[in-house]
Design an enzyme around this catalytic site. Structure first.
Site, PDB file in Angstrom:
ATOM      1  N   THR A   4      47.634  40.100  22.121  1.00 24.50           N
ATOM      2  CA  THR A   4      46.853  39.011  22.717  1.00 24.50           C
ATOM      3  C   THR A   4      47.374  38.597  24.087  1.00 24.50           C
ATOM      4  O   THR A   4      46.907  37.613  24.649  1.00 24.50           O
ATOM      5  CB  THR A   4      46.889  37.766  21.803  1.00 24.50           C
ATOM      6  OG1 THR A   4      48.263  37.418  21.597  1.00 24.50           O
ATOM      7  CG2 THR A   4      46.208  38.022  20.481  1.00 24.50           C
TER       8      THR A   4
ATOM      9  N   LYS B  96      41.236  25.265  25.201  1.00 21.04           N
ATOM     10  CA  LYS B  96      41.269  26.421  24.292  1.00 21.04           C
ATOM     11  C   LYS B  96      42.195  26.129  23.111  1.00 21.04           C
ATOM     12  O   LYS B  96      43.353  25.787  23.303  1.00 21.04           O
ATOM     13  CB  LYS B  96      41.754  27.658  25.043  1.00 21.04           C
ATOM     14  CG  LYS B  96      40.821  28.049  26.194  1.00 21.04           C
ATOM     15  CD  LYS B  96      41.400  29.175  27.025  1.00 21.04           C
ATOM     16  CE  LYS B  96      42.649  28.768  27.750  1.00 21.04           C
ATOM     17  NZ  LYS B  96      43.145  29.746  28.717  1.00 21.04           N
TER      18      LYS B  96
ATOM     19  N   GLY C 268      47.657  37.928  27.692  1.00 22.49           N
ATOM     20  CA  GLY C 268      46.704  37.946  28.804  1.00 22.49           C
ATOM     21  C   GLY C 268      45.314  37.465  28.455  1.00 22.49           C
ATOM     22  O   GLY C 268      44.403  37.545  29.285  1.00 22.49           O
ATOM     23  N   THR C 269      45.131  36.907  27.244  1.00 17.92           N
ATOM     24  CA  THR C 269      43.771  36.465  26.883  1.00 17.92           C
ATOM     25  C   THR C 269      43.306  35.315  27.778  1.00 17.92           C
ATOM     26  O   THR C 269      42.120  35.232  28.114  1.00 17.92           O
ATOM     27  CB  THR C 269      43.680  36.013  25.405  1.00 17.92           C
ATOM     28  OG1 THR C 269      44.848  35.273  25.095  1.00 17.92           O
ATOM     29  CG2 THR C 269      43.538  37.159  24.459  1.00 17.92           C
ATOM     30  N   GLY C 270      44.233  34.420  28.150  1.00 18.54           N
ATOM     31  CA  GLY C 270      43.844  33.264  28.978  1.00 18.54           C
ATOM     32  C   GLY C 270      43.342  33.707  30.348  1.00 18.54           C
ATOM     33  O   GLY C 270      42.272  33.282  30.807  1.00 18.54           O
ATOM     34  N   CYS C 271      44.122  34.599  30.998  1.00 19.35           N
ATOM     35  CA  CYS C 271      43.728  35.098  32.335  1.00 19.35           C
ATOM     36  C   CYS C 271      42.388  35.820  32.227  1.00 19.35           C
ATOM     37  O   CYS C 271      41.507  35.671  33.086  1.00 19.35           O
ATOM     38  CB  CYS C 271      44.742  36.104  32.865  1.00 19.35           C
ATOM     39  SG  CYS C 271      46.440  35.572  32.778  1.00 19.35           S
TER      40      CYS C 271
END
Ligand SMILES: Cc1ncc(COP(=O)(O)OP(=O)(O)O)c(N)n1
Ligand SMILES: Cc1nc(C(=O)O)sc1CCOP(=O)(O)O
Ligand SMILES: [Mg+2]
Length: 553
Positions: free
Chosen positions: A264, A231, A266-269
């Protein structure tokens, strides 16, 4: 209560194997307990009075991650993402963090024994389809997870190698890197590191460009996961959000415009959970990633102005203010640009003139070679339109063709059509996207390069460009000609379908423009204002095939 499998669901298997082909210790498609291959499995059952009941198994994700007291990331984000995407989510908590929008104030790691007990409780009983991992704070916890996965194989494993929080706090130290590389990654169907995590897994290499991300994806793939998504959200100097997906053979650059917001956290989880959710519904990996990315973008858009906490990175709105309640939890038809090849746009006035019903007209067009249908009704009663649309959805899906609705988002939602087509004076495409959700197909009419660029930014799937030739079907339509079409194609990042006055005689000139993103032609009168729709469609199809082969040769 007596249960027996309902045969019609028996053929619904997952398109992906359980674990990586390179995994030494875990056999492919190992399945010791329940018939997990049956997605949405239904059981015909009887209650005590002998009344048949239908029970539906909904897709089930298990997240193995840390709790975020601020609920923007971790277990809380995973559960919200799964709820938003229509799947069930159970949770094994590996650590409890004291966290808010400022940062991480404390971490309490759960004992290996208790992580193991939680894993056992869920996996031994609850028919998990996909496991998604987040914060795995100790070597021992990674070890017990790997053991559990060997004991209770699941359909797919999504590993989000969480190491550092968005605030920069360490959530898993370097001690876990070796067990990650040697044990967990080889079991994964996909790993989803950001640039910092990819760098850490590769021993600290600098990743600054898209070429560096591709190289990192390849090196990470060599560690054993079936696929890698690097990412690029943190990539310097990039106006778009660029991610690189590598499946071991091909690289895919997944680009989207950045949502301008500080919310933003917590976008990865969330992305990893949404990928897991789509995999559990039965999507192949690339499709799962694309849908998950769109979901995250939409959620960021909805949450961009909310204020929760005083820190620099706030949470966003996973449930999209509950406005999009009509999302379906079933698999949606995937859009393929080649669907635009012969695009039939219906007209009930023409059908009436020739004495036939809309459903007969749609059937004939598909049998003649139409690749997508759009229902365009300017004056119909809503109730009547909806009933016709429902019947046409059935027909189109029987033939495996997408059905779009012209202008009417409400009708498209109500009949669960595959998408809509809107023009410049209809509802703006970005609002259509938030109303319809990330999977539905959206087409936008564009006559200028600016409109084409906006359609892409707004999240459309394709554009319609015309009028290529003068038409009597649409009053006062501006003719842009072949040159106008060429200019719009050159400016468009999206696939294009040409429209306006096109028929079997002039379709050749359109295709012979040879624009790589011009996928086909959309027609109304040349098919529906004719006595025999079937033969007219066949005729046009043959002209298109001929023109395409000439362009290719
Ligand atoms: C494939 C395709 N392209 C363009 C149009 C025109 O849409 P719009 O400009 O909204 O005009 P109306 O069709 O609503 O009159 C289309 N319908 N389909
Ligand atoms: C619905 C529509 N949109 C157009 C545009 O230029 O955007 S032209 C058009 C009518 C197309 O009908 P026919 O194939 O009968 O010419
Ligand atoms: Mg319109």
């Amino acid at each position: 209560m007596a249960f027996c499998s309902c045969n019609q669901f028996l053929s619904s298997t997952y398109p992906f194997p359980i674990f990586n082909k390179n995994s030494k210790s875990v056999p492919k498609f190992l399945n010791s307990r329940v018939p997990q291959s049956l997605q949405f499995q239904a059981y015909m059952s009887m209650d005590q009075c002998g009344v048949p009941l239908t029970k539906i198994k909904i897709p089930h994700i298990l997240t193995v991650a840390g709790s975020d007291s601020g609920a923007g990331a971790g277990i809380q984000a995973d559960i919200k993402a799964c709820a938003a995407r229509g799947v069930y989510c159970s949770s094994v908590i590996t650590a409890v963090t004291a966290q808010n929008t400022v940062g991480v104030q404390g971490v309490d790691i759960v004992s290996e024994a208790f992580v193991s007990q939680q894993l056992n409780s869920v996996l031994s009983d609850m028919q998990v389809d996909v496991v998604k991992t987040g914060m795995l704070p100790s070597l021992g916890i990674v070890n017990v997870l790997c053991q559990s996965l060997r004991h209770f194989p699941v359909r797919a494993l999504v590993v989000d190698p969480v190491m550092v929080s968005t605030s920069g706090d360490i959530l898993a130290g370097p001690s876990i890197l070796s067990v990650f590389r040697e044990e967990l990654l080889p079991m994964a169907d996909i790993i989803t590191p950001n640039i910092k995590e990819a760098s850490a897994l590769l021993g600290g290499v600098q990743l600054e460009t898209i070429a560096d991300m591709c190289s990192a994806a390849k090196q990470l793939h060599a560690m054993g996961p079936r696929s890698v998504l690097v990412k690029g959200g943190d990539l310097p100097d990039s106006l778009d959000a660029v991610d690189i997906f590598f499946d071991g053979k091909q690289y895919h650059e997944l680009r989207s415009s950045r949502v301008k917001t500080h919310n933003t956290h917590g976008t990865g989880c969330t992305l990893a959970s949404a990928i897991a959710a789509e995999l559990a519904k039965g999507s192949p990996m690339l499709r799962a990633i694309k849908v998950a990315k769109r979901y995250v973008e939409t959620a960021l858009e909805y949450g961009k102005d909310i204020v929760i906490g005083n820190g620099p990175q706030g949470p966003f709105d996973h449930l999209l203010r509950l406005k999009r309640g009509l999302y379906s939890s079933t698999k949606q038809m995937e859009f393929n640009p080649s669907d635009l090849f012969l695009y039939a746009v219906t007209d009930s006035v023409m059908n009436e003139r020739w004495g036939r019903t809309m459903t007969d007209a749609v059937k004939a067009a598909i049998e003649g070679g139409a690749t997508i249908i759009q229902l365009r009704e300017k004056d119909a009663d809503t109730r009547e339109f909806l009933e016709t649309a429902k019947a046409c959805v059935e027909i189109c899906h029987f033939y495996g063709k997408p059905l779009l609705i012209n202008d009417r988002i409400d009708v498209a939602l109500a009949c669960d059509a595959d998408g809509v087509h809107v023009g410049q004076s209809d509802m703006p495409a970005h609002l259509v996207r938030t109303l319809l959700g990330p999977e539905k197909i959206i087409g936008v009419s564009c006559k200028t390069p600016e409109q084409a660029k906006q359609a892409w930014i707004d999240g459309a799937d394709y554009i319609g460009c015309g009028g290529v030739y003068p038409t009597n079907t649409k009053a006062n339509n501006v003719t842009v000609g072949l040159e106008g079409l060429r200019t719009v194609c050159l400016a468009s990042n999206l696939p294009v379908v040409a429209i306006g006055g096109i028929n079997a005689s002039n379709a050749r000139s359109v295709i012979e423009l040879g624009m790589p993103n011009l996928e086909g032609v959309a027609v109304v009168s040349a098919l529906f204002d004719r006595e025999n729709i079937l033969s007219e469609t066949r005729n046009l199809h043959a002209s298109l095939i001929q023109a395409v082969s000439k362009v290719k040769s």
